[in-house]
Scaffold this motif. Structure first.
Motif, PDB file in Angstrom:
ATOM      1  N   ALA A   1     -13.105 -35.408  10.718  1.00 13.76           N
ATOM      2  CA  ALA A   1     -12.648 -36.622  11.399  1.00 13.76           C
ATOM      3  C   ALA A   1     -13.277 -37.882  10.793  1.00 13.76           C
ATOM      4  O   ALA A   1     -12.561 -38.825  10.435  1.00 13.76           O
ATOM      5  CB  ALA A   1     -12.959 -36.525  12.878  1.00 13.76           C
TER       6      ALA A   1
ATOM      7  N   GLN B   1     -11.824 -40.898   8.086  1.00 12.20           N
ATOM      8  CA  GLN B   1     -11.898 -42.350   8.270  1.00 12.20           C
ATOM      9  C   GLN B   1     -12.435 -43.027   7.010  1.00 12.20           C
ATOM     10  O   GLN B   1     -11.945 -44.080   6.598  1.00 12.20           O
ATOM     11  CB  GLN B   1     -12.799 -42.682   9.461  1.00 12.20           C
TER      12      GLN B   1
ATOM     13  N   ASP C   1      -7.772 -45.591  11.906  1.00  8.74           N
ATOM     14  CA  ASP C   1      -7.595 -44.434  12.814  1.00  8.74           C
ATOM     15  C   ASP C   1      -6.263 -43.747  12.569  1.00  8.74           C
ATOM     16  O   ASP C   1      -6.171 -42.520  12.607  1.00  8.74           O
ATOM     17  CB  ASP C   1      -7.674 -44.899  14.276  1.00  8.74           C
TER      18      ASP C   1
ATOM     19  N   ALA D   1      -6.407 -41.847   9.288  1.00  9.10           N
ATOM     20  CA  ALA D   1      -7.331 -40.704   9.427  1.00  9.10           C
ATOM     21  C   ALA D   1      -6.680 -39.601  10.254  1.00  9.10           C
ATOM     22  O   ALA D   1      -6.767 -38.414   9.901  1.00  9.10           O
ATOM     23  CB  ALA D   1      -8.635 -41.163  10.069  1.00  9.10           C
ATOM     24  N   ALA D   2      -6.020 -39.978  11.334  1.00 12.29           N
ATOM     25  CA  ALA D   2      -5.377 -38.974  12.192  1.00 12.29           C
ATOM     26  C   ALA D   2      -4.315 -38.208  11.415  1.00 12.29           C
ATOM     27  O   ALA D   2      -4.198 -36.977  11.534  1.00 12.29           O
ATOM     28  CB  ALA D   2      -4.765 -39.662  13.423  1.00 12.29           C
TER      29      ALA D   2
ATOM     30  N   VAL E   1      -6.059 -35.700   9.133  1.00 12.09           N
ATOM     31  CA  VAL E   1      -6.600 -34.542   9.871  1.00 12.09           C
ATOM     32  C   VAL E   1      -5.454 -33.620  10.282  1.00 12.09           C
ATOM     33  O   VAL E   1      -5.557 -32.393  10.176  1.00 12.09           O
ATOM     34  CB  VAL E   1      -7.410 -35.017  11.110  1.00 12.09           C
ATOM     35  N   GLU E   2      -4.343 -34.214  10.709  1.00 12.99           N
ATOM     36  CA  GLU E   2      -3.196 -33.410  11.139  1.00 12.99           C
ATOM     37  C   GLU E   2      -2.674 -32.545   9.982  1.00 12.99           C
ATOM     38  O   GLU E   2      -2.348 -31.376  10.161  1.00 12.99           O
ATOM     39  CB  GLU E   2      -2.099 -34.341  11.628  1.00 12.99           C
TER      40      GLU E   2
END
Ligand code: NAD
Length: 429
Positions: free
Chosen positions: A380, A384, A398, A401-402, A405-406
């Motif tokens: 996570a 970022q 964010d 970054a999301a 991660v997904e």
């Protein structure tokens, strides 16, 4: 291409004000006004104080300060300020501490607050007899050393012992005198260095040799901090996790390549608290690594084993030369605030807490490595960082970054593509 018009020979640089120096550096490096302004914004450290702490100051470099929760050390709950630029370090301590909190947290101890100063004498004709001559003057040596620092004496510190070694070196025998000094709540570098320098001419006279080096040893093995904790099986996820952690420790104990990384993880926690409290990170790091190699093979600073009733037991032992006064500890207002958060009133308590943090850090790293792998936990925050490297700002960080991660792939090229989509989408909307 090499720029030959720029010169680093800047006469009188040290005599200029920080603002003048920054101007010179900005011209040299082609910094724009925004970059220069950022450097001169010293945050919670007064520029005038920074200018007194080190030489040729132009600004300050701010590092995030995080707080590790869940720590219980010797029956007392404590919040841990940690200054670090590395993601996951603070979270690792919180997680490890949570998993041993109900079992009592960390139990610590300390071997003492003794520092060692070394005095090197060469060209001594009879080194073994000279050794005995020095040892015979113990009381005289004590008086000379204690005379150097009456303030230290008033706090219960001062000379404790003298040892002399005959070292076989490439340039022949060397006579090395060790002064053992209790430096109480000071790290003690200046204190013992002054003693060594004051005693040096006497050593020269008593031995007939020439004295060169007079300085502390960072291998502070008379100042060992120790911490221990038990992690119950139900807290850590069962026997397989426990055995994975023990096996990871065995790996580090058997292999310097692994031990270097193992101990680096420990120092992630240790150095973050050492820095937050204004102490000397390099002194503690040098001591830790030298201690880790004391057997002749570089090994682990921690030990993990299984208790009689099957729980995971972890322990750590390492030199911990930290103080509450001296160096930047007293001068830096953030260090003072951090010491207040820690509620420590002695250097010994600080050292013991730091050892517990090192053990906590190592537990978390080994647990992650022995189970999911280190990257999952890092993902996570790492995402970022990668988003920012790709140029994301504000809310974009964010969102990018999301997305990374997904996808389960944190890469800068993907971050750039996501960012482009995002901006294209926003522009089109
Ligand atoms: P210092 O000399 O600033 O302060 C220590 C002095 O404070 C003592 O000698 C004593 O006179 C006084 N004092 C007041 N209250 C005391 C108390 N309760 N307990 C003990 N002493 C008390 O600092 P220092 O601790 O001698 O040196 C630390 C600094 O030295 C750090 O900044 C470190 O970076 C630097 N340093 C390190 C090395 C090294 O590690 N190799 C070498 C040189 C300098």
């Amino acid at each position: 291409m090499i720029d030959t018009t720029r010169s680093s020979r800047i006469s009188g640089f040290h005599k200029k004000s920080p603002a003048e120096r920054l101007g010179i550096v900005s011209d040299f490096a082609g910094l724009d006004a925004a970059a220069a302004a950022r450097l001169s914004d010293t945050g919670n450290l007064d520029l005038s104080l920074a200018d007194r702490l080190v030489e040729n100051v132009i600004g300050s470099m701010n590092i995030p300060l995080g707080i590790a929760t869940n720590m219980r050390v010797d029956g007392e709950d404590v919040l841990i300020p940690m200054a670090t630029e590395e993601s996951s370090v603070v979270a690792a301590v919180c997680n490890a501490a949570r998993q041993c909190y109900d079992a009592g947290g960390f139990t610590t101890s300390m071997s003492g607050t003794l520092m060692i100063a070394q005095i090197q004498a060469v060209d001594v004709a009879d080194p073994h007899a000279a050794r005995l001559r020095i040892l015979g003057r113990r009381e005289e040596i004590k008086a000379i050393c204690d005379g150097c620092d009456p303030v230290l004496l008033s706090f219960g510190g001062g000379f404790r012992d003298v040892e002399v070694r005959v070292l076989d070196s490439q340039s022949g025998p060397m006579l090395v005198t060790h002064l053992i000094v209790d430096t109480r709540d000071a790290m003690g570098a200046n204190a013992v260095n002054s003693m060594a320098e004051t005693l040096a001419p006497h050593i020269s006279a008593w031995t007939g040799g020439r004295v060169y080096l007079r300085i502390l040893s960072n291998l502070a093995d008379r100042r060992l901090a120790r911490a221990h904790a038990v992690w119950p099986l139900d807290q850590i996820g069962g026997e397989a996790v426990r055995d994975g952690i023990v096996s990871a420790y065995h790996f580090a104990a058997a292999d310097p390549y692994r031990a270097a990384t193992h101990n680096k993880g420990i120092m992630n926690g240790v150095s973050a608290v050492v820095l937050a409290t204004g102490n000397d990170t390099r002194a503690v790091e040098a001591g830790a690594h030298a201690f880790a190699a004391r057997s002749g093979q570089y090994g682990s600073l921690t030990r993990f084993e299984v208790t009689a009733d099957g729980q995971l037991s972890g322990s750590i032992e390492l030199p911990m030369a930290v103080g509450l006064i001296g160096g930047a500890t007293k001068a830096h207002p953030t260090a003072q605030a951090c010491l207040k958060i820690l509620a420590v009133t002695s250097a010994e308590r600080l050292a013991r807490i730091i050892a517990a943090v090192g053990l906590a850090q190592n537990f978390s790293a080994l647990k992650a490595l022995a189970t999911t792998g280190i990257q999952k936990g890092h993902m996570a925050l790492h995402a970022q960082n990668i988003a920012m490297m790709a140029g994301a700002v504000g809310d974009e960080i964010d969102r990018v970054a999301a997305a990374l991660v997904e996808r389960g792939t944190v890469r800068q090229d993907i971050a750039q593509a996501v960012l482009q989509d995002l901006r294209g989408g926003a522009a089109g909307a």
